[in-house]
Design a protein around this motif. Sequence first.
Motif, PDB file in Angstrom:
ATOM      1  N   THR A   1      -4.936 -10.588   6.876  1.00  0.00           N
ATOM      2  CA  THR A   1      -4.444 -11.961   6.173  1.00  0.00           C
ATOM      3  C   THR A   1      -4.576 -13.156   7.155  1.00  0.00           C
ATOM      4  OG1 THR A   1      -2.226 -11.809   7.498  1.00  0.00           O
ATOM      5  CG2 THR A   1      -2.497 -11.253   5.054  1.00  0.00           C
TER       6      THR A   1
ATOM      7  N   LEU B   1       4.666  -5.922   2.041  1.00  0.00           N
ATOM      8  CA  LEU B   1       3.501  -5.375   2.598  1.00  0.00           C
ATOM      9  C   LEU B   1       3.920  -4.720   3.976  1.00  0.00           C
ATOM     10  CD1 LEU B   1       0.638  -8.322   2.636  1.00  0.00           C
ATOM     11  CD2 LEU B   1       0.477  -6.223   1.348  1.00  0.00           C
TER      12      LEU B   1
ATOM     13  N   LEU C   1      -3.330 -14.178   9.928  1.00  0.00           N
ATOM     14  CA  LEU C   1      -2.006 -13.937  10.288  1.00  0.00           C
ATOM     15  C   LEU C   1      -1.323 -13.137  11.609  1.00  0.00           C
ATOM     16  CD1 LEU C   1      -0.142 -14.797   6.594  1.00  0.00           C
ATOM     17  CD2 LEU C   1      -1.012 -16.540   7.797  1.00  0.00           C
TER      18      LEU C   1
ATOM     19  N   ARG D   1      -1.826 -13.549  -1.179  1.00  0.00           N
ATOM     20  CA  ARG D   1       0.091 -14.266  -1.588  1.00  0.00           C
ATOM     21  C   ARG D   1       0.184 -15.329  -0.497  1.00  0.00           C
ATOM     22  NH1 ARG D   1       6.295 -12.968  -3.142  1.00  0.00           N
ATOM     23  NH2 ARG D   1       6.953 -15.062  -3.020  1.00  0.00           N
ATOM     24  N   ALA D   2      -0.738 -13.857   0.555  1.00  0.00           N
ATOM     25  CA  ALA D   2      -0.201 -14.900   2.188  1.00  0.00           C
ATOM     26  C   ALA D   2      -1.009 -15.764   2.880  1.00  0.00           C
ATOM     27  CB  ALA D   2      -0.227 -12.933   3.349  1.00  0.00           C
ATOM     28  N   LEU D   3      -2.244 -14.895   1.958  1.00  0.00           N
ATOM     29  CA  LEU D   3      -3.679 -16.465   2.481  1.00  0.00           C
ATOM     30  C   LEU D   3      -3.112 -17.440   1.209  1.00  0.00           C
ATOM     31  CD1 LEU D   3      -6.554 -14.143   1.435  1.00  0.00           C
ATOM     32  CD2 LEU D   3      -6.115 -14.672   3.456  1.00  0.00           C
TER      33      LEU D   3
ATOM     34  N   LYS E   1      -1.208 -23.167   2.805  1.00  0.00           N
ATOM     35  CA  LYS E   1       0.017 -24.054   2.363  1.00  0.00           C
ATOM     36  C   LYS E   1       0.042 -25.118   3.414  1.00  0.00           C
ATOM     37  CE  LYS E   1       1.460 -22.554  -1.922  1.00  0.00           C
ATOM     38  NZ  LYS E   1       3.190 -21.466  -1.686  1.00  0.00           N
ATOM     39  N   GLU E   2       0.512 -23.501   4.746  1.00  0.00           N
ATOM     40  CA  GLU E   2       0.417 -23.962   6.262  1.00  0.00           C
ATOM     41  C   GLU E   2      -0.423 -25.206   6.310  1.00  0.00           C
ATOM     42  OE1 GLU E   2       0.209 -21.323   9.993  1.00  0.00           O
ATOM     43  OE2 GLU E   2       1.036 -22.771  10.530  1.00  0.00           O
TER      44      GLU E   2
ATOM     45  N   SER F   1       5.393 -11.646   2.573  1.00  0.00           N
ATOM     46  CA  SER F   1       4.685 -10.404   3.369  1.00  0.00           C
ATOM     47  C   SER F   1       6.012  -9.963   3.893  1.00  0.00           C
ATOM     48  CB  SER F   1       3.838 -11.238   4.256  1.00  0.00           C
ATOM     49  OG  SER F   1       3.024 -12.330   3.552  1.00  0.00           O
TER      50      SER F   1
ATOM     51  N   ILE G   1       3.452 -13.824   9.820  1.00  0.00           N
ATOM     52  CA  ILE G   1       3.733 -12.869   8.489  1.00  0.00           C
ATOM     53  C   ILE G   1       5.112 -12.335   8.230  1.00  0.00           C
ATOM     54  CG2 ILE G   1       4.262 -11.045  10.210  1.00  0.00           C
ATOM     55  CD1 ILE G   1       1.064 -11.177   7.576  1.00  0.00           C
TER      56      ILE G   1
ATOM     57  N   ALA H   1       5.596 -15.508   6.144  1.00  0.00           N
ATOM     58  CA  ALA H   1       4.917 -16.663   4.747  1.00  0.00           C
ATOM     59  C   ALA H   1       5.644 -15.475   3.549  1.00  0.00           C
ATOM     60  CB  ALA H   1       3.288 -15.514   5.339  1.00  0.00           C
ATOM     61  N   ASP H   2       5.314 -15.920   2.254  1.00  0.00           N
ATOM     62  CA  ASP H   2       6.366 -15.550   1.260  1.00  0.00           C
ATOM     63  C   ASP H   2       6.034 -14.449   0.964  1.00  0.00           C
ATOM     64  OD1 ASP H   2       6.852 -18.659   1.021  1.00  0.00           O
ATOM     65  OD2 ASP H   2       4.955 -18.488   0.096  1.00  0.00           O
TER      66      ASP H   2
ATOM     67  N   TRP I   1       0.014 -18.353   1.807  1.00  0.00           N
ATOM     68  CA  TRP I   1       0.518 -19.590   2.552  1.00  0.00           C
ATOM     69  C   TRP I   1      -0.590 -19.977   3.664  1.00  0.00           C
ATOM     70  CZ3 TRP I   1       2.260 -19.029   7.612  1.00  0.00           C
ATOM     71  CH2 TRP I   1       3.235 -19.513   7.848  1.00  0.00           C
ATOM     72  N   ARG I   2      -1.305 -18.944   3.924  1.00  0.00           N
ATOM     73  CA  ARG I   2      -1.882 -19.852   5.492  1.00  0.00           C
ATOM     74  C   ARG I   2      -2.626 -21.398   4.575  1.00  0.00           C
ATOM     75  NH1 ARG I   2      -6.621 -16.214   6.901  1.00  0.00           N
ATOM     76  NH2 ARG I   2      -7.901 -17.579   5.475  1.00  0.00           N
TER      77      ARG I   2
END
Lengths: 344, 344
Positions: free
Chosen positions: A224, A241, A226, B323-325, B330-331, A237, A231, A234-235, B327-328
């Motif tokens: 990811t 995951l 992150l 979804r984590a990507l 968005k950050e 995760s 992590i 993050a929404d 969020w990244r």
Amino acid sequence: MTDTKKKTVLVIGGGSVGAIAALNLEFGGLATVTVVLRSNFKVVKENGYSIESCDHGSVKAWRPAFVRNEVPNIAAESLPPYDYIVLTTKNIPDVPPTISTLISPALPANNTHTTLVLIQNGLNIEKPIIQAYPHTPVLSGVSLIGSEETAPGTIVQDDRDRLLIGAFNNPNLDAETATSRAKEFVTIYGKGGKTEVSYSDNVAHDRWRKLVYNACLNPICAITGLDTGRIRLADGSVEGLVRPAMREIVAAAKANGVVLGEGVVDDMIEVDPLDLYLSPSMLADVRKANFIEFENLLGEPLREGKKVGVQMPTLEVLYHIARALQWRTKEGRGLVDIPEKRKH
Amino acid sequence: MTDTKKKTVLVIGGGSVGAIAALNLEFGGLATVTVVLRSNFKVVKENGYSIESCDHGSVKAWRPAFVRNEVPNIAAESLPPYDYIVLTTKNIPDVPPTISTLISPALPANNTHTTLVLIQNGLNIEKPIIQAYPHTPVLSGVSLIGSEETAPGTIVQDDRDRLLIGAFNNPNLDAETATSRAKEFVTIYGKGGKTEVSYSDNVAHDRWRKLVYNACLNPICAITGLDTGRIRLADGSVEGLVRPAMREIVAAAKANGVVLGEGVVDDMIEVDPLDLYLSPSMLADVRKANFIEFENLLGEPLREGKKVGVQMPTLEVLYHIARALQWRTKEGRGLVDIPEKRKH
């Protein structure tokens, strides 16, 4: 040349983990250490290490007894065999050379004298070595150190060196031999008193426990992009995951006879303080376009779990993505050929 | 001002898909087109589009009838309602504004006149729109065009414009109305004869079929950083990732009443020629640090499959990684706040 009362130790890999290991070994006064370096050889040879350590304080221009830029060929150089060879390199079986090949010049034929210490992560890392050198005692080192090589030869250690040493099961040796070597190594390593090294009689438990982090958070962060703080922010995760992956490792461990504590999943999710935003090793490697240790950290526990019937759908996907990332790095380094792009 | 025999069409989004749609609509002579542009507004307003097209040849300095830099507010400007509003923007429901909000100024109150045409990918994209505008006919456009905006206002179309138009199910309207609008739009769009547009009476089939590519290859390429050629070459990626994901979509489609052909998985794996090394949309978006359309392309089919009891373990993991990507990204754009990094 070498103090004969001391044990001779060859440390292969003098980065952030190997340098502290070498320092602890020499600091205790029971070992003469040779360190094999690659990228930082010239700097360390000329100026020594510069170490800022929470265990040792500020250590300037420190040199182990011997510094080398390749693994010594003891037969060609007529050297006596080392008492211990400590591996602190990455262990990436899918990219040559393998560890077995790497250590080969430093091992005597039909070795029983030299004990190998694998301060490396993952599962089944001893197996190819025992296959290649059946009577060699092989020790497991599970390290929880927090240290980093910020520039060649410059080490910053900001979290204590905690090392668990135990004997890998080797069907060709009596258990006593390997155990006594493990306990001796603990004594040599811990003698200086600046480190938390201890003997463990449950290597499988030590390794599976660390895999809860290393087979899950580590590749998830790498994939990811992150770190271990982000992590957790993050929404979805963690619940979508990290926790499912960790539960699969706990189940695989259990099916392999290793019962991990009730709180291990939460402990590992929170082991890195959120607001330090730490990058686990695979994320750091992906960012540097380095190879990742995904086979030992992710592939082996996945295979061991599936072998005993554990469903591991999350790790299965993470594994194949990690494998694709490794292929990308291989392509970047010219190790795979692909058809030329068509002009359309 | 406007030829009253012609239909008025508002095309929102004048990138690589919208520009070709606008060109086809005007080329047929049955529509007067207004295009809403953002990043390329100034260039197109001043110089028109420069289009190299396998369907249309070389088209220089072409301007649609009207060019705007925002969605017209028909009430404030006392404009008559458009006959059609065609959406060719990305559809990213998790990042404001939603499509419903975006089109709102161009729709009359309690609209029944204006037909919406969503030339956008994914599942359930009509649902929030029908909820917001219950009596609006909404059409599905599934496009298989290959085109790219290589510079603002410069479009290269190197694969034919194939467009399937059908009516989304709207419980508030009689089926006849939506169907006749769909057929009318096909006539208007296809009149120039330079495009393959056709009416489809099976929107669900059209959309699920394209999801075999878009819910699987598209995010897998985005996550691994490999294009559709390389993913076929990378060790085990097709068998370990692509094919399992595609099979889950086929199963979810079936459980939702849509039977996809036997060969659809292989067809979609091979739909992009290997040696063109094409980057699907999500990969292109990740590389540009753009938002990805993961909710409609991946989240909705996943939810629809799970709702009817289909096991989708591969898509579940891909979804959470996507979804984590997101969020990244968005950050990166300052849309999320995270705690400050601790000085240790």
